[in-house]
Design an enzyme around this catalytic site. Structure first.
Site, PDB file in Angstrom:
ATOM      1  CG  HIS A 214      -6.706 -13.234  -6.502  1.00 57.75           C
ATOM      2  ND1 HIS A 214      -6.394 -12.644  -5.293  1.00 57.75           N
ATOM      3  CD2 HIS A 214      -7.852 -12.625  -6.913  1.00 57.75           C
ATOM      4  CE1 HIS A 214      -7.288 -11.716  -4.994  1.00 57.75           C
ATOM      5  NE2 HIS A 214      -8.188 -11.687  -5.962  1.00 57.75           N
ATOM      6  CG  ASP A 226     -10.242  -9.250  -3.278  1.00 60.74           C
ATOM      7  OD1 ASP A 226     -10.053 -10.061  -4.194  1.00 60.74           O
ATOM      8  OD2 ASP A 226      -9.723  -8.123  -3.253  1.00 60.74           O
ATOM      9  CD  GLU A 259      -6.795  -9.680  -8.564  1.00 67.76           C
ATOM     10  OE1 GLU A 259      -7.695  -9.125  -9.216  1.00 67.76           O
ATOM     11  OE2 GLU A 259      -6.588  -9.441  -7.349  1.00 67.76           O
ATOM     12  CD  GLU A 260      -6.197  -8.079  -4.110  1.00 75.66           C
ATOM     13  OE1 GLU A 260      -6.494  -6.994  -4.652  1.00 75.66           O
ATOM     14  OE2 GLU A 260      -7.043  -8.851  -3.648  1.00 75.66           O
ATOM     15  CD  GLU A 285     -11.234 -10.794  -7.854  1.00 75.11           C
ATOM     16  OE1 GLU A 285     -11.299 -10.855  -6.614  1.00 75.11           O
ATOM     17  OE2 GLU A 285     -10.174 -10.875  -8.485  1.00 75.11           O
ATOM     18  CG  HIS A 357      -8.836  -4.179  -1.144  1.00 74.47           C
ATOM     19  ND1 HIS A 357      -8.346  -3.460  -2.220  1.00 74.47           N
ATOM     20  CD2 HIS A 357      -8.967  -5.454  -1.585  1.00 74.47           C
ATOM     21  CE1 HIS A 357      -8.199  -4.264  -3.251  1.00 74.47           C
ATOM     22  NE2 HIS A 357      -8.568  -5.484  -2.891  1.00 74.47           N
TER      23      HIS A 357
END
EC number: 3.4.-.-
Length: 1023
Positions: A214, A226, A259-260, A285, A357
C-alpha cells in the site's frame, strides 16, 4: 591393577585404556626394583636390573606421557576452571551469533551484478520521492504519490508488450463491504484508486501470483517503512521484469491505497476482474521502522516452503503465532487475501514500534540495505514461483481448512520449515521413544547393580531449587522492578533480562549448593547430580512437548501454536544428554565386594589419582557418573576400574550451546517485536513482563545441571551484573531519544455547542510525565486551560484540553461552522410508515476538501423487551440498510430502491447507487471518496419497533427518531499557503495545536495520530 572408587563408566573406556597403556609401558625405577628383590627373595631380580642404564631421552618419556595426561585431564576434566571457560564462551557466542543473525551488516550482502545494482538504485530513488511528504489517504500528498507512481509505472509497462496497467480513475470502482477486525466493526464505502499492473506470463494456464503493498501512510508519518519499502520493492520488481524475458507465470501487482484505516485497497481489489486469475500472493508490509524484513506469516506449509528460494531468509513462525493469537494489535492486507482463499506470505519489517507511525518513520531512520533485504527476498521468491510450474498448481482449489500450516525458522540465512503434521508425528515419536528407551536403560542400571545411589534427596533438590527461584524471581520482578520503573522494557530490555537472568542463576546456585551442605553427611547425596538435574529437566520438557503436541494437533486461529518448533528441538537435546549419562552407567562394571585400601595403587603416581591442581576451584568433580572421584565416602563400593571420564563435556556441548542460542535468539526476537507495545496497554505490559520471566527461566535451564561447579569468577560476574542491574533499574530512563515516548493526537471540533468547542485529545499510558508535558504547553498556560484526564481502561488515559489554536484546514474557510453542514432530505416524519415498518432517512453532508467521514447510528435509543418484562439495552443497531448515491440528487425515490428485494450484503441498484444490507444491524458507516469537493449523499432505513423471532424492539423515548453522529476527518499536515486581504502570500500551519506539541515536547517524545485524521469535526442530529 585395581583402583578404589565408584566413578568409572563405559563412555570413558578410551580414557581408561589410555591410562592403563601408559601404566603398562612405564619403566620401573632401579632403586625400587632392588628393594623389592632384596626384601622378597622368592621374587627374582627384575631383568631390568641387569640391563644397561637408559638414555636421558628414554628416561624422560614417562615424564612426557605424564605431562600429556595431566594436560588432557586439566583441560577436559570436570573442573570449575574448564566449566567456567565454556560457560563464558557460550554466553559470548550466544550474544554474538544472535546479534549477527539479526544484523543487516553481517547477514545481508549488497548486490554484485550490475542489473541488480541498477534495480536497487532506482528503487531507492523511488522511495525517496514517495517519502518526500506525508501522504495519508485524507491528504493531498496522497494524490501526489499516486501521480508519481502512475507515471513511473506507465513508463515501465511501456517497455514490454505483455505488461499492462489498469487504474481506478475518478472512483469508477466503488465498493461497499463490512470491516470487522481489531476495533473496527463497520460498513465501509470506498472509491478505489488502486494501481494494478499485470505482467502476463507465457503460460496462461498457470494461476497468477499477486504482489501487493500500500502506498498510503498515516497522517503523522512519511511512510518509509510503512509501506514505502514495500512499494519501492514492487517498483524494483517491475523494473526487473521490464528488462528481462517474459516470465512463465502471470504476475499481478496491486499498488493499493487506504490500507491504514481499514485495509480498503486490498478489499477493493477483490472486486477487480483480474483477481479471479490469482492463486498465490506475497504481501509486503512494515510494522516497524527499518532493519530486516521478516517472514511474519504464511497461509500453509505448501507455499511457505518456497520461501527457501530466498537468498537472505529471515523468518520465525513465532510472529505467526502472535498474530493468530491476537498478541500483535495490528493487521495487514494479508488478512484480506487469506479470507479470499489465496495462499501466500506476509513479509514485513517488525521493529521498533515506537517509531512506527510517527514522523521518525523517515528516510533518515532507514538505509538502502534494509530496502535491499526486502527487495531481494521479493525478487527471489517471485522469480522462483513465476519461472516454473510448482507443486501447488495441482491443488489450487484445495479447501483452506485442509491445508497444513507451517512451523518455520531461520538462522544465518538458512531456512527450515516443517508442516504441522510432520511436527506432530515427530513429537509423538519423541514422546514415546524417549521415555521407553530411558526406562530400559534405567532398568539395566538398577537391575545389574551398577551402583547409582539415586534417592529421594537426589530427586527433590532440583525441583525445590526451581520452585524457590521462580517465586523469588516473580517477587523481584512484580514487587521491586515493576513498581519502581514499569516502562523500563521500552528502553532497556537487555538490562532487565540480564539482571533477572543473573538473579535466577545465582538463586539456583545458592539453593542447590546450600542443600548439598545441609545433606553433606547423607550417603550418596551428590551421586551424579548433574545427570539427575538433566533427567528432571528432560521430564519437564517432555510435559511441555506433550502439551504442545496436543495443542498443535487441534491448532486453530486464536489458539495457534505454530511458533513452538523449538520445543521438540530442546527436548531432543536434553534427551541425548540423558542417554549419554545412562549409557555411561550401563557400561559401568557392577559393584564388587569392598577390599582394603592397601590393595590399590594409583595408575600414574604414588601421590594420588587426582591430576592437576588440588585447589578446590580446579578440582575434578566428584559429582559425575563418569568423574574421577565418584566415591562419596569410604563406605562406597569398589569397582574394577576407575575411569577418568569426560562425559560432562559431551553432555555440556550437546545441551548448552545449541539450547542457549535457540532460546536466546527466539526470546530476543519476540521481545524486540513486543517491548514497545508496553505503551499500548496495561495488558501488553503484563504480557511482556510475564514473557521476560518465562524467557529467563527457560534460558537458564540448560545451564542448571552444571550450576554446582560454577567457578567463583562466574559467580562474582553474575553478582556484579545483578547489583548493577538493581542499581540501574532505578536510575535508567524508560524513554529517551532512541526509545521515545509515543503519544497520539486528535483535535476535535464539535458543532453541537455554540460557539463550537475546539478540543485536543491525547491518548497514552497513564503516567505523570504525559500530564507534565501537556501542562507545559504555552497555549494552556496562556489561556489558563485545565487539563482533563479520563481513564480509557487497560492502563490507558485520555488527556484533553480546549485549545485557542484554530486549525486552518481548507483555503478560504474562516469560520469553524463552515467545515461541516448537514441537509436532512428525508426523516422519520416525512413518511407514513407504521411504527412497525421500515423508516427512511436521507442526508446530504457538506464538507470542503474532504475525503473521509464516519457516521454512527445511535444505539442508545433502542431497547429489547424480554419475557420477564424487564428491559435491557440492545447491542444491535436499528439500521438495516444504507445507500450511497452516486449523483448529488436531493430528490431520490429511495423507497423504491431500498426494499425487501434488496439482497444481503453489497449490491447496486438500477441507477448505479451502492447499497449494503445487513439484518444484524449497521452501527457505523465509513465513507471514503476521491472527489475532494463533492458532498456525501446517503440514505438509510431502520427499524424503530419490530418483532423478530422472540425479540421485540422499541424506541425508549422518541419512537420515530434515530440519532446520527457525523464525524469528518482531515489529515493533511503540510503548511497552507493563502493570501491576506492585501494580496500578500501567507503561510500557515494547518494544525497549530499539533505543531505546538511537536515544537515544545521533549526530544524523547514522538507523536502519532489517534484516528483517521489529525482534525475531526463532529455534529449530532436526529432524524
Amino acid at each position: 591393577m585395581r583402583a578404589a572408587g565408584c566413578g568409572g563408566t563405559g563412555v570413558a573406556a578410551l580414557t581408561t585404556k589410555l591410562s592403563r597403556s601408559i601404566s603398562q609401558h612405564q619403566p620401573k625405577s632401579m632403586p625400587q626394583a632392588s628393594v623389592n628383590s632384596e626384601q622378597n627373595p622368592s621374587v627374582p631380580n627384575s631383568p631390568s636390573a641387569h640391563k644397561p642404564a637408559r638414555s636421558q631421552s628414554a628416561q624422560s618419556a614417562p615424564s612426557r606421557a605424564k605431562w600429556f595426561v595431566r594436560f588432557f585431564r586439566s583441560v577436559f576434566g570436570y573442573r570449575k576452571t574448564s566449566l567456567t571457560f565454556l560457560v563464558a564462551l557460550v554466553f559470548a557466542a550466544t550474544l554474538l551469533l544472535s546479534w549477527a543473525d539479526s544484523s543487516l551488516d553481517f547477514s545481508v550482502d549488497m548486490p554484485t551484478s550490475k542489473h541488480e545494482q541498477a534495480v536497487l538504485s532506482r528503487s531507492w530513488e523511488s522511495l525517496q520521492k514517495i517519502a518526500r511528504t506525508k501522504h495519508t489517504y485524507t491528504s493531498e500528498g496522497n494524490d501526489e504519490v499516486h501521480a508519481y507512481l502512475e507515471a513511473h509505472i506507465a513508463s515501465l509497462v511501456a517497455k514490454k508488450p505483455y505488461m499492462e496497467l489498469d487504474t481506478d480513475k475518478n472512483g469508477t470502482r466503488r465498493v461497499m463491504f463490512d470491516v470487522k477486525y481489531l476495533s473496527y466493526d463497520s460498513v465501509s464505502y470506498y472509491e478505489s484508486n488502486n494501481l494494478v499492473v499485470r505482467v502476463n506470463g507465457s503460460d496462461s494456464s498457470l494461476p497468477a501470483l499477486l504482489v501487493s503493498a500500500h502506498y498510503d501512510s498515516v497522517p503523522t508519518s512519511y511512510g518509509v517503512t510503512d509501506d514505502g519499502m514495500g512499494v519501492a520493492s514492487m517498483l524494483g520488481l517491475l523494473e526487473h521484469y521490464s528488462s528481462v524475458a517474459q516470465p512463465k507465470r502471470t504476475i499481478i501487482f496491486n499498488f493499493n491505497n487506504n490500507e491504514e484505516f481499514g485495509l480498503y485497497g486490498a478489499q477493493a481489489f477483490l472486486a477487480h476482474p483480474w483477481f479471479s486469475q490469482i492463486a498465490y500472493f506475497l504481501n509486503l508490509e512494515g510494522t516497524g521502522a527499518g532493519g530486516k524484513a521478516i517472514l511474519f506469516r504464511g497461509t500453509d506449509y505448501g507455499i511457505v516452503r518456497h520461501f527457501s528460494s530466498v537468498r537472505f531468509p529471515f523468518a520465525s513462525s513465532l510472529f505467526q503465532q502472535g498474530f493468530n493469537n491476537r498478541l500483535i494489535h495490528s493487521e495487514t492486507d494479508y488478512s484480506v487475501y487469506i479470507k479470499a482463499g489465496l495462499r501466500g506470505l506476509d513479509l514485513a519489517f517488525y521493529k521498533p514500534r515506537d517509531i512506527y507511525h510517527t514522523t521518525r518513520d523517515s528516510i533518515q531512520n532507514t538505509n538502502i540495505k534494509s530496502l535491499w533485504h526486502m527487495l531481494s527476498s521479493s525478487l527471489d521468491f517471485v522469480e522462483h514461483v513465476s519461472s516454473q510450474t510448482i507443486d501447488l498448481d495441482e491443488e489450487v482449489h484445495a479447501e483452506a481448512g485442509k491445508r497444513d500450516l507451517a512451523l518455520y525458522t531461520s538462522f544465518w540465512n538458512h531456512f527450515v520449515v516443517f508442516s504441522v503434521s510432520q511436527v506432530v508425528s515427530a513429537n509423538i515419536a519423541l514422546l514415546v521413544v524417549v521415555p521407553v528407551a530411558s526406562l530400559l536403560l534405567l532398568f539395566i542400571i538398577f537391575r545389574c547393580n551398577k551402583g547409582w545411589g539415586f534417592n529421594f534427596v537426589n530427586a527433590i533438590k532440583y525441583p525445590l531449587s526451581l520452585v524457590a527461584s521462580v517465586l523469588v524471581l516473580t517477587f523481584v520482578s512484580q514487587v521491586i522492578i515493576v513498581p519502581s520503573n514499569p516502562f523500563l522494557v521500552n528502553s532497556s530490555i537487555g538490562l532487565l533480562v540480564a539482571t533477572l537472568f543473573s538473579l535466577f542463576l545465582l538463586l539456583n546456585y545458592i539453593v542447590l549448593n546450600g542443600l548439598n551442605l545441609v545433606f553433606k553427611s547423607f550417603k550418596g547425596h551428590q551421586h551424579d547430580e548433574k545427570l539427575i538435574v538433566m533427567c528432571e529437566s528432560s521430564f519437564l520438557t517432555w510435559i511441555l512437548l506433550l502439551w504442545s503436541t496436543v495443542k498443535l494437533s487441534h491448532n486453530k486461529f486464536g489458539d495457534d501454536h505454530t511458533g513452538e518448533l523449538f520445543i521438540p528441538i530442546l527436548f531432543s537435546l536434553q534427551a541425548v544428554a540423558c542417554f549419554l549419562g545412562f549409557l555411561g552407567w550401563c557400561f559401568k562394571p557392577s559393584k564388587k565386594v569392598k577390599v582394603s585400601r592397601e590393595e590399590h595403587q594409583p595408575l600414574l603416581s604414588s601421590n594420588g589419582s587426582n591430576y592437576g591442581t588440588q585447589d578446590d576451584d580446579d578440582s575434578l568433580a566428584p559429582s559425575s557418573s563418569l568423574s574421577l572421584q565418584s566415591g562419596f565416602s569410604e563406605n562406597c563400593e569398589v569397582h574394577e576400574t576407575k575411569s577418568f571420564s569426560y562425559d560432562w563435556l559431551v553432555q555440556f556441548l550437546v545441551i548448552v550451546p545449541i539450547s542457549s542460542l535457540i532460546i536466546f535468539n527466539s526470546g530476543s526476537l519476540i521481545l524486540n517485536g513486543l517491548n514497545k507495545s508496553i505503551q499500548e496497554s496495561l495488558s501488553a505490559q503484563n504480557l511482556i513482563y510475564k514473557f521476560i520471566q518465562i524467557f529467563v527461566i527457560v534460558w537458564s535451564i540448560p545451564f542448571l545441571p552444571f550450576i554446582f561447579k560454577l567457578n567463583r569468577i562466574i559467580v562474582l560476574a553474575l553478582s556484579l551484573v545483578l547489583l548493577y542491574g538493581f542499581f540501574a533499574v532505578n536510575i535508567t530512563d524508560a524513554f529517551n531519544d532512541a526509545n521515545p515516548l509515543k503519544l497520539r493526537f486528535l483535535e476535535t471540533i464539535s458543532m453541537d455547542t455554540s460557539p463550537p468547542t475546539n478540543l485536543v485529545t491525547v491518548s497514552a499510558r497513564s503516567m505523570d510525565v504525559v500530564k507534565d508535558i501537556l501542562e507545559d504547553m504555552p497555549s494552556l498556560k496562556d489561556s489558563k486551560t485545565e487539563l482533563s484526564i479520563d481513564s480509557l481502561g487497560d492502563g490507558m488515559s485520555l488527556y484533553s484540553y480546549e485549545t485557542p489554536l484554530i486549525p486552518h484546514l481548507v483555503p478560504g474557510v474562516k469560520n469553524l461552522t463552515d467545515y461541516l453542514s448537514i441537509d436532512v432530505l428525508k426523516d422519520s416524519s416525512s413518511v407514513s410508515d407504521s411504527p412497525f415498518g421500515l423508516l427512511t432517512g436521507e442526508l446530504k453532508i457538506n464538507v470542503p476538501r474532504n475525503r473521509n467521514c464516519k457516521i454512527d447510528f445511535n444505539m442508545s435509543n433502542t431497547v429489547i423487551k424480554v419475557s420477564d418484562t424487564k428491559f435491557m439495552e440492545s447491542k444491535r443497531s436499528p439500521v438495516r440498510t444504507v445507500i450511497v448515491y452516486n449523483e448529488d440528487k436531493y430528490e431520490n425515490k429511495s423507497s423504491s430502491v431500498i426494499g425487501a428485494g434488496v439482497p444481503e450484503g453489497f449490491s447496486r441498484d438500477s441507477k448505479g447507487n451502492s447499497v449494503f444490507k445487513d439484518m444484524d444491524g449497521i452501527s457505523q458507516l465509513q465513507l471514503n471518496k476521491l472527489n475532494w469537493d463533492k458532498p456525501y449523499h446517503i440514505g438509510f432505513q431502520w427499524v424503530p419497533e419490530i418483532v423478530e423471532s422472540e425479540s421485540v424492539w422499541s424506541e425508549k423515548i422518541r419512537t420515530k427518531k434515530l440519532g446520527v453522529n457525523i464525524e469528518c476527518y482531515w489529515g493533511d499536515l503540510d503548511q497552507l499557503a493563502e493570501k491576506d486581504k492585501a494580496g500578500n502570500p501567507v503561510v500557515q500551519d494547518r494544525v497549530p495545536a499539533f505543531e505546538e506539541l511537536l515544537h515544545y515536547s521533549p526530544s524523547y517524545v514522538s507523536w502519532a495520530n489517534r484516528d483517521r485524521g489529525m482534525v475531526s469535526v463532529t455534529k449530532y442530529i436526529e432524524v
